[in-house]
Design a protein around this motif. Structure first.
Motif, PDB file in Angstrom:
ATOM      1  N   TRP A 184       0.820  -1.313  -0.012  1.00  0.00           N
ATOM      2  CA  TRP A 184      -0.037  -0.016  -0.082  1.00  0.00           C
ATOM      3  C   TRP A 184       1.091   1.353  -0.015  1.00  0.00           C
ATOM      4  O   TRP A 184       1.327   1.696   1.137  1.00  0.00           O
ATOM      5  CB  TRP A 184      -0.918  -0.164   1.170  1.00  0.00           C
ATOM      6  CG  TRP A 184      -1.911  -1.140   1.365  1.00  0.00           C
ATOM      7  CD1 TRP A 184      -2.879  -1.030   0.734  1.00  0.00           C
ATOM      8  CD2 TRP A 184      -1.892  -2.321   2.000  1.00  0.00           C
ATOM      9  NE1 TRP A 184      -3.620  -2.286   1.000  1.00  0.00           N
ATOM     10  CE2 TRP A 184      -2.959  -3.111   1.605  1.00  0.00           C
ATOM     11  CE3 TRP A 184      -0.940  -2.891   2.861  1.00  0.00           C
ATOM     12  CZ2 TRP A 184      -2.959  -4.353   2.298  1.00  0.00           C
ATOM     13  CZ3 TRP A 184      -1.082  -4.292   3.347  1.00  0.00           C
ATOM     14  CH2 TRP A 184      -2.318  -4.786   3.207  1.00  0.00           C
ATOM     15  N   PRO A 185       1.220   1.865  -1.216  1.00  0.00           N
ATOM     16  CA  PRO A 185       2.073   3.094  -1.075  1.00  0.00           C
ATOM     17  C   PRO A 185       1.567   4.158  -0.511  1.00  0.00           C
ATOM     18  O   PRO A 185       2.212   5.183  -0.191  1.00  0.00           O
ATOM     19  CB  PRO A 185       2.132   3.246  -2.700  1.00  0.00           C
ATOM     20  CG  PRO A 185       1.125   2.679  -3.470  1.00  0.00           C
ATOM     21  CD  PRO A 185       0.680   1.562  -2.422  1.00  0.00           C
ATOM     22  N   TYR A 186      -0.002   4.138  -0.236  1.00  0.00           N
ATOM     23  CA  TYR A 186      -0.484   5.495   0.301  1.00  0.00           C
ATOM     24  C   TYR A 186      -0.846   5.044   1.756  1.00  0.00           C
ATOM     25  O   TYR A 186      -1.500   5.789   2.507  1.00  0.00           O
ATOM     26  CB  TYR A 186      -1.688   5.759  -0.563  1.00  0.00           C
ATOM     27  CG  TYR A 186      -1.517   5.986  -2.040  1.00  0.00           C
ATOM     28  CD1 TYR A 186      -0.728   7.028  -2.410  1.00  0.00           C
ATOM     29  CD2 TYR A 186      -2.079   4.877  -2.804  1.00  0.00           C
ATOM     30  CE1 TYR A 186      -0.553   6.832  -3.975  1.00  0.00           C
ATOM     31  CE2 TYR A 186      -1.630   4.958  -4.300  1.00  0.00           C
ATOM     32  CZ  TYR A 186      -0.996   5.961  -4.821  1.00  0.00           C
ATOM     33  OH  TYR A 186      -0.798   6.058  -5.931  1.00  0.00           O
ATOM     34  N   GLY A 187      -0.449   3.969   2.394  1.00  0.00           N
ATOM     35  CA  GLY A 187      -0.784   3.558   3.886  1.00  0.00           C
ATOM     36  C   GLY A 187      -2.233   2.814   3.774  1.00  0.00           C
ATOM     37  O   GLY A 187      -2.775   2.685   2.894  1.00  0.00           O
ATOM     38  N   VAL A 188      -2.151   2.068   4.989  1.00  0.00           N
ATOM     39  CA  VAL A 188      -3.487   1.758   5.419  1.00  0.00           C
ATOM     40  C   VAL A 188      -4.380   2.099   6.372  1.00  0.00           C
ATOM     41  O   VAL A 188      -3.843   2.888   7.081  1.00  0.00           O
ATOM     42  CB  VAL A 188      -3.312   0.189   5.867  1.00  0.00           C
ATOM     43  CG1 VAL A 188      -4.526  -0.332   6.138  1.00  0.00           C
ATOM     44  CG2 VAL A 188      -2.473  -0.793   4.924  1.00  0.00           C
ATOM     45  N   THR A 189      -5.706   2.381   6.138  1.00  0.00           N
ATOM     46  CA  THR A 189      -6.497   2.928   6.983  1.00  0.00           C
ATOM     47  C   THR A 189      -7.534   2.296   7.402  1.00  0.00           C
ATOM     48  O   THR A 189      -7.831   1.234   6.835  1.00  0.00           O
ATOM     49  CB  THR A 189      -7.281   4.404   6.261  1.00  0.00           C
ATOM     50  OG1 THR A 189      -8.177   3.886   5.210  1.00  0.00           O
ATOM     51  CG2 THR A 189      -6.268   5.455   5.817  1.00  0.00           C
ATOM     52  N   SER A 190      -8.176   2.689   8.695  1.00  0.00           N
ATOM     53  CA  SER A 190      -9.047   1.779   9.182  1.00  0.00           C
ATOM     54  C   SER A 190     -10.443   2.610   9.583  1.00  0.00           C
ATOM     55  O   SER A 190      -9.977   3.559  10.497  1.00  0.00           O
ATOM     56  CB  SER A 190      -8.639   1.127  10.515  1.00  0.00           C
ATOM     57  OG  SER A 190      -9.786   0.291  11.298  1.00  0.00           O
ATOM     58  N   ASP A 191     -11.473   2.649   9.128  1.00  0.00           N
ATOM     59  CA  ASP A 191     -12.708   3.134   9.710  1.00  0.00           C
ATOM     60  C   ASP A 191     -13.192   2.693  10.985  1.00  0.00           C
ATOM     61  O   ASP A 191     -13.562   1.460  11.154  1.00  0.00           O
ATOM     62  CB  ASP A 191     -13.686   3.015   8.322  1.00  0.00           C
ATOM     63  CG  ASP A 191     -15.089   3.686   8.718  1.00  0.00           C
ATOM     64  OD1 ASP A 191     -14.828   4.526   9.732  1.00  0.00           O
ATOM     65  OD2 ASP A 191     -15.985   3.509   7.988  1.00  0.00           O
ATOM     66  N   PRO A 192     -13.284   3.747  11.906  1.00  0.00           N
ATOM     67  CA  PRO A 192     -13.701   3.401  13.098  1.00  0.00           C
ATOM     68  C   PRO A 192     -15.125   3.030  13.152  1.00  0.00           C
ATOM     69  O   PRO A 192     -15.671   2.298  14.295  1.00  0.00           O
ATOM     70  CB  PRO A 192     -13.492   4.528  14.033  1.00  0.00           C
ATOM     71  CG  PRO A 192     -13.368   5.773  13.177  1.00  0.00           C
ATOM     72  CD  PRO A 192     -12.868   5.179  12.040  1.00  0.00           C
TER      73      PRO A 192
END
Length: 211
Positions: A184-192
């Protein structure tokens, strides 16, 4: 396991909203694209305007922002159903959109959902985006590079176990058949996540990095 499934053609959305006589939705910000315009504030949307509202992705954050915006529509839809629809209205809506729905529920089960749905509180409906991140890939046949969204397998397993599995029956990450060879070149996000009650109150809008 998934007990039942329902997929809905976009035309069903248009007809359902028109069948409601329009739906009052809070528009969180001004929206405009290809001649369609919606101004911030509470607006009564007909089917065509509702389709534009949920499909528009003319944002810097594209699909991420579209998913967030769609939650305002879901909240309005549930609120309208609970406050304004009786059993006859529900039957009429089912008949009008039946052509556009694919499901393994039979007609008796669909009609029977009315009694259950009228007891649902918006604060009990939880919405969450599966954790992952954007990445670039080159499809087959020499097509140009495309952008996609890849799931974070371990984070998905953690989310499922927290919200959808019994404590003594957790799902193992390696059973999910989610690819792990993605960067993931843009990072990983987690929706709360948030409930429709949160959406109505304006709470729960922050996004956090995945662990």
């Amino acid at each position: 396991p998934i007990d039942y499934y329902v997929t809905i053609d976009m035309q069903a959305l248009v007809e359902m909203v028109d069948n409601f006589g329009g739906i009052e939705v809070y528009i969180p910000h001004d929206m405009s694209f290809a001649g369609s315009v919606l101004k911030q504030g509470y607006r009564n949307l007909d089917g065509e305007a509702a389709e534009f509202f949920v499909r528009n992705r003319n944002y810097a954050q594209a699909d991420y922002k579209r998913l967030e915006t769609q939650q305002y529509f879901y909240a309005a839809l549930v609120r309208t159903f609970l406050q304004e629809y009786d059993l006859a209205d529900y039957y009429k809506a089912c008949k009008n959109v039946a052509y556009y729905i694919n499901t393994d529920l039979d007609l008796t089960e669909i009609y029977g959902l009315y009694a259950t749905m009228t007891k649902v509180n918006p604060s009990d409906i939880y919405i969450v985006r599966l954790p992952g991140g954007g990445y670039d890939y080159t499809p087959a046949f020499g097509l140009a590079s495309q952008s996609g969204y890849a799931l974070d397998r371990d984070a998905v397993a953690a989310l499922l176990n927290e919200h959808f599995r019994e404590a003594d029956h957790p799902v193992e990450a390696d059973k999910l058949e989610i690819p792990t060879d993605v960067e993931w070149p843009y990072g990983v996000t987690s929706d709360p996540g948030k409930t429709l009650g949160d959406v109505n109150s304006g709470e729960g809008t922050e996004e956090t990095p995945a662990a």
